[in-house]
Scaffold this motif. Structure first.
Motif, PDB file in Angstrom:
ATOM      1  N   PRO A  75      56.209  32.913  40.870  1.00  9.72           N
ATOM      2  CA  PRO A  75      55.928  31.983  39.768  1.00  9.72           C
ATOM      3  C   PRO A  75      54.698  32.396  38.968  1.00  9.72           C
ATOM      4  O   PRO A  75      53.904  33.237  39.406  1.00  9.72           O
ATOM      5  CB  PRO A  75      55.688  30.655  40.491  1.00  9.72           C
ATOM      6  N   MET A  76      54.563  31.800  37.800  1.00 12.03           N
ATOM      7  CA  MET A  76      53.390  31.981  36.955  1.00 12.03           C
ATOM      8  C   MET A  76      52.639  30.653  36.857  1.00 12.03           C
ATOM      9  O   MET A  76      53.209  29.579  37.068  1.00 12.03           O
ATOM     10  CB  MET A  76      53.793  32.448  35.561  1.00 12.03           C
ATOM     11  N   ALA A  77      51.359  30.745  36.524  1.00  8.55           N
ATOM     12  CA  ALA A  77      50.548  29.561  36.256  1.00  8.55           C
ATOM     13  C   ALA A  77      50.147  29.559  34.789  1.00  8.55           C
ATOM     14  O   ALA A  77      49.743  30.596  34.248  1.00  8.55           O
ATOM     15  CB  ALA A  77      49.304  29.541  37.143  1.00  8.55           C
ATOM     16  N   ASN A  78      50.275  28.412  34.150  1.00 12.90           N
ATOM     17  CA  ASN A  78      49.838  28.228  32.772  1.00 12.90           C
ATOM     18  C   ASN A  78      48.622  27.310  32.788  1.00 12.90           C
ATOM     19  O   ASN A  78      48.724  26.136  33.163  1.00 12.90           O
ATOM     20  CB  ASN A  78      50.968  27.625  31.930  1.00 12.90           C
ATOM     21  N   TYR A  79      47.476  27.863  32.407  1.00 13.70           N
ATOM     22  CA  TYR A  79      46.261  27.056  32.306  1.00 13.70           C
ATOM     23  C   TYR A  79      45.728  27.168  30.888  1.00 13.70           C
ATOM     24  O   TYR A  79      45.339  28.253  30.449  1.00 13.70           O
ATOM     25  CB  TYR A  79      45.199  27.516  33.311  1.00 13.70           C
ATOM     26  N   LYS A  80      45.790  26.067  30.157  1.00 14.39           N
ATOM     27  CA  LYS A  80      45.330  26.008  28.770  1.00 14.39           C
ATOM     28  C   LYS A  80      45.959  27.111  27.910  1.00 14.39           C
ATOM     29  O   LYS A  80      45.291  27.769  27.104  1.00 14.39           O
ATOM     30  CB  LYS A  80      43.800  26.056  28.706  1.00 14.39           C
ATOM     31  N   GLY A  81      47.249  27.338  28.128  1.00 13.01           N
ATOM     32  CA  GLY A  81      48.002  28.281  27.318  1.00 13.01           C
ATOM     33  C   GLY A  81      47.932  29.732  27.773  1.00 13.01           C
ATOM     34  O   GLY A  81      48.654  30.579  27.242  1.00 13.01           O
ATOM     35  N   MET A  82      47.101  30.021  28.767  1.00 19.15           N
ATOM     36  CA  MET A  82      46.998  31.379  29.302  1.00 19.15           C
ATOM     37  C   MET A  82      47.846  31.475  30.568  1.00 19.15           C
ATOM     38  O   MET A  82      47.907  30.541  31.364  1.00 19.15           O
ATOM     39  CB  MET A  82      45.550  31.725  29.626  1.00 19.15           C
ATOM     40  N   LEU A  83      48.506  32.627  30.763  1.00 15.04           N
ATOM     41  CA  LEU A  83      49.383  32.830  31.904  1.00 15.04           C
ATOM     42  C   LEU A  83      48.707  33.693  32.968  1.00 15.04           C
ATOM     43  O   LEU A  83      48.046  34.683  32.654  1.00 15.04           O
ATOM     44  CB  LEU A  83      50.689  33.503  31.462  1.00 15.04           C
ATOM     45  N   TYR A  84      48.914  33.287  34.229  1.00 10.36           N
ATOM     46  CA  TYR A  84      48.337  33.992  35.369  1.00 10.36           C
ATOM     47  C   TYR A  84      49.393  34.113  36.463  1.00 10.36           C
ATOM     48  O   TYR A  84      50.229  33.236  36.632  1.00 10.36           O
ATOM     49  CB  TYR A  84      47.126  33.231  35.919  1.00 10.36           C
ATOM     50  N   ASN A  85      49.303  35.194  37.238  1.00  9.10           N
ATOM     51  CA  ASN A  85      50.242  35.398  38.333  1.00  9.10           C
ATOM     52  C   ASN A  85      49.901  34.523  39.535  1.00  9.10           C
ATOM     53  O   ASN A  85      48.732  34.280  39.829  1.00  9.10           O
ATOM     54  CB  ASN A  85      50.253  36.863  38.769  1.00  9.10           C
ATOM     55  N   LEU A  86      50.946  34.082  40.218  1.00  2.02           N
ATOM     56  CA  LEU A  86      50.825  33.397  41.493  1.00  2.02           C
ATOM     57  C   LEU A  86      51.679  34.130  42.507  1.00  2.02           C
ATOM     58  O   LEU A  86      52.688  34.721  42.140  1.00  2.02           O
ATOM     59  CB  LEU A  86      51.297  31.941  41.368  1.00  2.02           C
ATOM     60  N   PRO A  87      51.295  34.059  43.819  1.00  2.50           N
ATOM     61  CA  PRO A  87      50.102  33.398  44.351  1.00  2.50           C
ATOM     62  C   PRO A  87      48.844  34.164  43.950  1.00  2.50           C
ATOM     63  O   PRO A  87      48.929  35.205  43.293  1.00  2.50           O
ATOM     64  CB  PRO A  87      50.337  33.459  45.863  1.00  2.50           C
ATOM     65  N   PHE A  88      47.682  33.658  44.356  1.00  4.18           N
ATOM     66  CA  PHE A  88      46.433  34.314  43.985  1.00  4.18           C
ATOM     67  C   PHE A  88      46.426  35.729  44.556  1.00  4.18           C
ATOM     68  O   PHE A  88      46.471  35.941  45.765  1.00  4.18           O
ATOM     69  CB  PHE A  88      45.242  33.526  44.518  1.00  4.18           C
ATOM     70  N   ASN A  89      46.382  36.713  43.660  1.00  2.00           N
ATOM     71  CA  ASN A  89      46.396  38.107  44.094  1.00  2.00           C
ATOM     72  C   ASN A  89      45.601  38.933  43.093  1.00  2.00           C
ATOM     73  O   ASN A  89      44.978  38.394  42.177  1.00  2.00           O
ATOM     74  CB  ASN A  89      47.838  38.598  44.256  1.00  2.00           C
ATOM     75  N   MET A  90      45.630  40.219  43.230  1.00  2.00           N
ATOM     76  CA  MET A  90      44.817  41.075  42.371  1.00  2.00           C
ATOM     77  C   MET A  90      45.205  40.965  40.894  1.00  2.00           C
ATOM     78  O   MET A  90      44.355  41.130  40.016  1.00  2.00           O
ATOM     79  CB  MET A  90      44.903  42.534  42.838  1.00  2.00           C
ATOM     80  N   ASN A  91      46.462  40.696  40.616  1.00  2.00           N
ATOM     81  CA  ASN A  91      46.845  40.455  39.224  1.00  2.00           C
ATOM     82  C   ASN A  91      46.120  39.229  38.670  1.00  2.00           C
ATOM     83  O   ASN A  91      45.587  39.251  37.560  1.00  2.00           O
ATOM     84  CB  ASN A  91      48.359  40.254  39.121  1.00  2.00           C
ATOM     85  N   THR A  92      46.107  38.157  39.470  1.00  3.00           N
ATOM     86  CA  THR A  92      45.423  36.923  39.052  1.00  3.00           C
ATOM     87  C   THR A  92      43.939  37.183  38.817  1.00  3.00           C
ATOM     88  O   THR A  92      43.366  36.760  37.806  1.00  3.00           O
ATOM     89  CB  THR A  92      45.579  35.831  40.132  1.00  3.00           C
ATOM     90  N   PHE A  93      43.314  37.869  39.768  1.00  3.96           N
ATOM     91  CA  PHE A  93      41.871  38.088  39.686  1.00  3.96           C
ATOM     92  C   PHE A  93      41.519  39.025  38.527  1.00  3.96           C
ATOM     93  O   PHE A  93      40.480  38.856  37.876  1.00  3.96           O
ATOM     94  CB  PHE A  93      41.355  38.638  41.017  1.00  3.96           C
ATOM     95  N   TYR A  94      42.389  39.986  38.250  1.00  2.00           N
ATOM     96  CA  TYR A  94      42.143  40.843  37.099  1.00  2.00           C
ATOM     97  C   TYR A  94      42.268  40.047  35.805  1.00  2.00           C
ATOM     98  O   TYR A  94      41.469  40.221  34.870  1.00  2.00           O
ATOM     99  CB  TYR A  94      43.108  42.028  37.083  1.00  2.00           C
ATOM    100  N   GLN A  95      43.270  39.167  35.741  1.00  2.00           N
ATOM    101  CA  GLN A  95      43.442  38.327  34.550  1.00  2.00           C
ATOM    102  C   GLN A  95      42.234  37.417  34.343  1.00  2.00           C
ATOM    103  O   GLN A  95      41.845  37.121  33.207  1.00  2.00           O
ATOM    104  CB  GLN A  95      44.727  37.498  34.700  1.00  2.00           C
TER     105      GLN A  95
END
Length: 368
Positions: free
Chosen positions: A85-105
């Protein structure tokens, strides 16, 4: 007294269906009843414009138990869907679960070692704290920034309570990885039935008498006389007529619509993590089966507080409700001819593989 059936099974969800299948295979006479118009419980899919729609929320089968994986595969074929899944926070997309993609974003950090140090700096003030609630546990795990952007708003919408008043156990299900791995689950086996979950349910209940649209409580005494033993998969507090008061549950409201476009969001699930957006996620069902249909179906999922008349989805396992449940459980433990099983009857969050394992284990303990 000779009864018409060996087992009356109340509820045709996964626990009831597996129990009925196993007992029927052993030559027992089973009757399954369900208050809904169709069998399958929350696994039931609806076929809309060639798409299997997960009517009661997304279900992804996952397990590390090869025996359980082999069991479900004897009833239907599973595809190779991986939940990312993806997370949408204030219109920005982030990878889930929390991983290196998320932290890089978030931080534009590429090194796992540097990410670990970054998070350790954010959590250093909580190292010596024994977390008392979800908020403290989450901040100790990943720091305040990740908590505030991805956990706090979503969790408080989902449960209708402040994160500081929720148990730690809820957040322990969320993985954290220092790799570029977007697979939400760590389990070895994962997928969705080819053709939807109705295929699985229909196979489990094949050849078994199933009556739908029947409320057990509308004719309780009549149904209780039909079988030697009863299997109850509904709410335990309702079974005992709310003797100690209602247990708390969370319910859901779904808004489903067809869109005449090929692809709405490019992924099966997007979580909306800020509290100001009233729904928790948008599900695009065709992606569970890699659909190529010209249109698509999406569902917005809104959490609501359960009240009588609503479907109960999630038990609220805080200290107050768990203590109340123990009173009901004592009553259940005294029953000699009734088996209680499943998420509602046991007031416990179960994944699908756990429900199947629980039903099979129960069957093995019974003397035929």
């Amino acid at each position: 007294m000779i009864r018409d059936y060996d087992y009356l099974i109340i509820g045709s969800g996964l626990y009831g269906a597996v129990f009925a299948r196993e007992m029927t295979n052993k030559g027992k006479r089973c009757l399954v009843i369900d208050k809904r118009k169709e069998a399958g419980g929350n696994l039931r899919c609806e076929y809309i414009e060639g798409i299997n729609v997960h009517r009661y929320g997304p279900h992804i089968f996952h397990t590390d138990n090869k025996a359980i994986w082999d069991y479900v595969n004897t009833h239907c074929e599973f595809n190779h869907f991986v939940y990312s899944p993806m997370a949408n926070y204030k219109g920005m997309l982030y990878n889930l679960p929390f991983n290196m993609n998320t932290f890089y974003q978030l931080w534009k950090i590429k090194s796992p070692l540097e990410v670990r140090k970054y998070i350790e700096n954010q959590t250093s003030g909580f190292n010596k704290i024994n977390p008392r609630n979800l908020a403290e546990h989450a901040i100790k795990m990943v720091g305040e920034e990740v908590f505030n952007k991805f956990i706090k708003g979503y969790t408080e919408k989902q449960w209708g309570r402040e994160a500081s008043k929720l148990p730690c156990s809820i957040i322990k299900r969320i993985p954290i990885r220092y790799s570029f791995d977007n697979n939400y689950f760590d389990d070895r086996y994962q997928g969705v039935p080819v053709g939807g979950y109705n295929v699985l349910i229909n196979s489990l209940l094949n050849g078994i008498e199933v009556r739908t649209g029947i409320d057990f409580f509308s004719a309780r005494s009549h149904f209780s006389e039909l079988a030697q033993l009863m299997v109850f998969t509904g709410k335990l507090d309702e079974f005992y007529e709310y003797r100690f008061g209602s247990l708390a549950y969370r319910s859901l409201r779904f808004e489903t619509e067809y869109r005449p476009i090929n692809n709405y969001q490019g992924v099966a699930v997007v979580n909306y993590t800020e509290k100001e957006i009233p729904y928790t996620r948008i599900i695009e069902h065709k992606h569970f089966e890699f659909g190529k249909q010209p249109g698509t179906v999406i569902t917005k999922e809104y959490p609501i507080e359960w009240k009588k008349g609503n479907e109960a989805y999630y038990p609220v396992n805080d200290l107050y409700n768990n203590n109340k449940f123990k009173k009901y459980q004592k009553l259940a433990d005294c029953e000699s001819n009734i088996i209680f099983g499943g998420r509602l009857a046991e007031y416990k969050y179960y994944d699908m593989h756990q429900i199947i394992a629980s039903a099979i284990k129960k069957v093995k303990t019974l003397h035929y």
